[in-house]
Enzyme design. Structure first.
Site, PDB file in Angstrom:
ATOM      1  N   GLY A 139       5.339   1.797   3.768  1.00 32.43           N
ATOM      2  CA  GLY A 139       4.008   1.851   4.351  1.00 32.43           C
ATOM      3  C   GLY A 139       3.105   2.836   3.644  1.00 32.43           C
ATOM      4  CB  SER A 218       7.083  -0.078   0.031  1.00 38.10           C
ATOM      5  OG  SER A 218       5.763   0.063  -0.416  1.00 38.10           O
TER       6      SER A 218
END
Length: 563
Positions: A139, A218
């Site tokens: 995120g 991520s």
């Protein structure tokens, strides 16, 4: 008399049976019922319940640490709470303060200041000492929560215990001023606290604290890549799976944390002097709603301002005091097995901005350079900018036909090249247990790339395949299910053995990567072992970074000159 003695004997047996059960309940770390499992931690008893679809027990919302509050809210986490009554581990709604410009957070989630909770998924099996995998959510260090992705299919394999968790985000977790109250890296220190909690408690759930894999996607991928380099996490993990994110990426470590703090503050309408003392006073005064309100997700330079930082060595407990680049070159880090890679078209996550950004790229491509590049003069910067632009787009004006160059540019700048740069430094430092891959699998339910007639493997596609799938992307087709089965078997084999493919497998042998990013495995149907991964693109950026790399710096000491 005989009957009376018999009754007394049965009564004594019953009494001792009950006493033994009570003793077992008091001193056993784990008590299993028909639909629940109670575990005794140092903090107190915690009870989880069998998943509605069976196969594992789920424990939600266990506090692993305490987030400090008030003026102390940017500091390292405090020890977790202790409770007297059994904690019913059923609350899966707690998340940390955050901004959600993508609207991916479910409305039933509850933002709490004290948000440092862990979720543990324990297979319904009598096996003990199971390998453990800790997943760090992504995120961009700005949003997300532990169960943004779930791993129920992995848990039902009955081969591993899975842990997910929250950590502080945005400026709450990554404001870095180098002061006593705002030293930096609070979010990374949360992650270290979680790993310590796992080390101390996972055996009570049936897990092996000496066989822990840290995995992430991520920003979570960058996180586990950084944890591998931090002395504060040493000995708390034994294998690493970074999925689309590397420690050497510009978004993974702030190039200049004070400049980042100033820039973020301006997004909140800050008008102060910009000194460290004034910035600290300002940030401490903000409510969480205001603190987290800036949207940094669409920056053209591919960073998000609030991310891990290099701390001043005088900090009481620093997470990182040298750049990842320098640590990798020194070789002074644990060389544990790594399953390392990215999706072939990571840059697709920026494709929604193509129609807007293509003209801006024509007019001002310099705006899209990463902040970890530096130049001796404006003229040199213009020449390098032109060189980069021509490498991806040629000499003509960027238009719809250049969508592939656009995707490749953001693939390389944010994810692929930082990963390949890190792999090169690992290999040069003597690391010989890295398994490199490129995830290129696509299926017919994926959207067609604009201005083309093909599909591509988007950002974290491998995570989507290993996990139960991302919100709103619950595709179901036979080809995808075959790929999910294959990819999960590779991940499980690595988590349990340190190698992605067993030696006696019918799948292609997968040796560790060596020089020139070779070999690597193409994760597709079928699997294919190939040579160098993106060699031409990696060599191009190697030359750029050898000449223009800007090392990240820690914040300077604050000058207390203001009244």
């Amino acid at each position: 008399m005989f009957i009376c003695l018999s009754c007394n004997t049965r009564s004594l047996r019953t009494m001792w049976f009950i006493i033994s059960l009570l003793i077992y309940a008091l001193f056993s770390p784990c008590v299993q019922g028909a639909n629940d499992l109670t575990v005794k931690l140092e903090q107190g008893y915690v009870r989880g319940y069998i998943d509605p679809d069976g196969g594992f027990y789920a424990f939600y919302g266990i506090p692993y640490a305490t987030a400090p509050t008030g003026d102390q809210k940017f500091k390292a986490p405090l020890p977790g709470p202790i409770w007297q009554d059994t904690l019913e581990a059923v609350d899966n709604t707690i998340i940390c303060p955050q901004n959600d410009p993508f609207k991916v957070i479910s409305k039933n989630m509850t933002i709490k200041e004290d948000c440092l909770i862990a979720n543990v998924f324990v297979p319904d099996t009598k096996e003990k000492n199971l390998p453990v995998v800790v997943y760090v959510h992504g995120g961009a260090f700005q949003l997300g929560y532990g169960n943004l992705f779930t791993y129920k299919r992995l848990a039902r394999s009955k081969r591993v215990i899975i842990v997910t968790f929250n950590y502080r985000l945005g400026p709450h977790g990554f404001l870095c001023l180098g002061t006593e109250d705002v030293p930096g890296n609070a979010g990374m220190k949360d992650q270290v606290a979680l790993l310590r909690w796992v080390n101390q408690n996972i055996a009570k759930f049936g897990g092996n604290p000496e066989d822990v894999t840290i995995a992430g996607y991520s920003a979570g991928s960058s996180s586990v890549d950084l944890l591998m380099l931090s002395k504060s996490a040493k000995g708390l993990f034994h294998k690493v799976i970074p999925e689309s994110g590397a420690s050497t990426a510009a978004f993974s470590v702030q190039t200049d944390p004070i400049e980042s703090a100033k820039e973020y503050a301006k997004l909140l309408n800050y008008t102060g002097t910009g000194s460290i003392v004034n910035l600290e006073k300002y940030y401490k005064s903000l409510s969480y709603d205001t603190l987290m309100s800036a949207d940094v997700m669409y920056r053209r330079d591919s960073v998000f301002l609030m991310s891990p930082c290099i701390e001043r060595k005088k900090s009481k407990e620093f997470f990182l005091s040298e750049s990842p680049d320098n640590i990798l070159k020194s070789g002074a880090y644990p060389k544990v097995p790594i399953l390392y890679g990215f999706a072939s078209m990571e840059g697709l996550f920026r494709v929604g901005l193509f129609d807007e950004w293509k003209q801006i790229m024509n007019d001002d491509f310099e705006a899209f350079l990463s902040p970890d590049l530096e130049f001796e003069s404006d003229d040199q910067k213009r020449k390098v900018t032109r060189k980069i632009k021509e490498f991806y787009f040629g000499q003509s004006t960027i238009d719809n036909d250049d969508i592939y160059g656009y995707i490749n540019y953001f693939t390389d700048v944010i994810f692929a090249y930082p990963t390949l740069r890190a792999v090169k430094l690992h290999v040069e430092a003597g690391h010989n247990q890295i398994y490199l891959y490129d995830f290129s699998f696509v299926h017919d339910e994926l959207p067609i790339i604009p201005h083309t007639n093909i599909r591509g493997a988007d950002h974290c596609s491998q995570t989507n395949t290993v996990s139960d799938g991302f919100l709103g992307t619950n595709y179901t087709n036979s080809k995808l299910e075959e790929m999910r089965t294959l990819t999960r078997s590779i991940w499980l084999n690595f988590i349990t053995t340190g190698k992605p493919i067993p030696e006696d497998s019918e799948l292609p042998p997968w040796p560790p990567v060596g020089k020139n990013w070779s070999p690597h495995m193409s994760l597709d149907l079928p699997l294919s072992l190939r040579g160098s991964l993106l060699k031409d693109r990696a060599l191009f950026w190697d030359q750029i970074y050898e000449e223009h790399y800007r090392q990240p710096i820690p914040p300077p000491a604050a000058q207390h000159t203001e009244l």
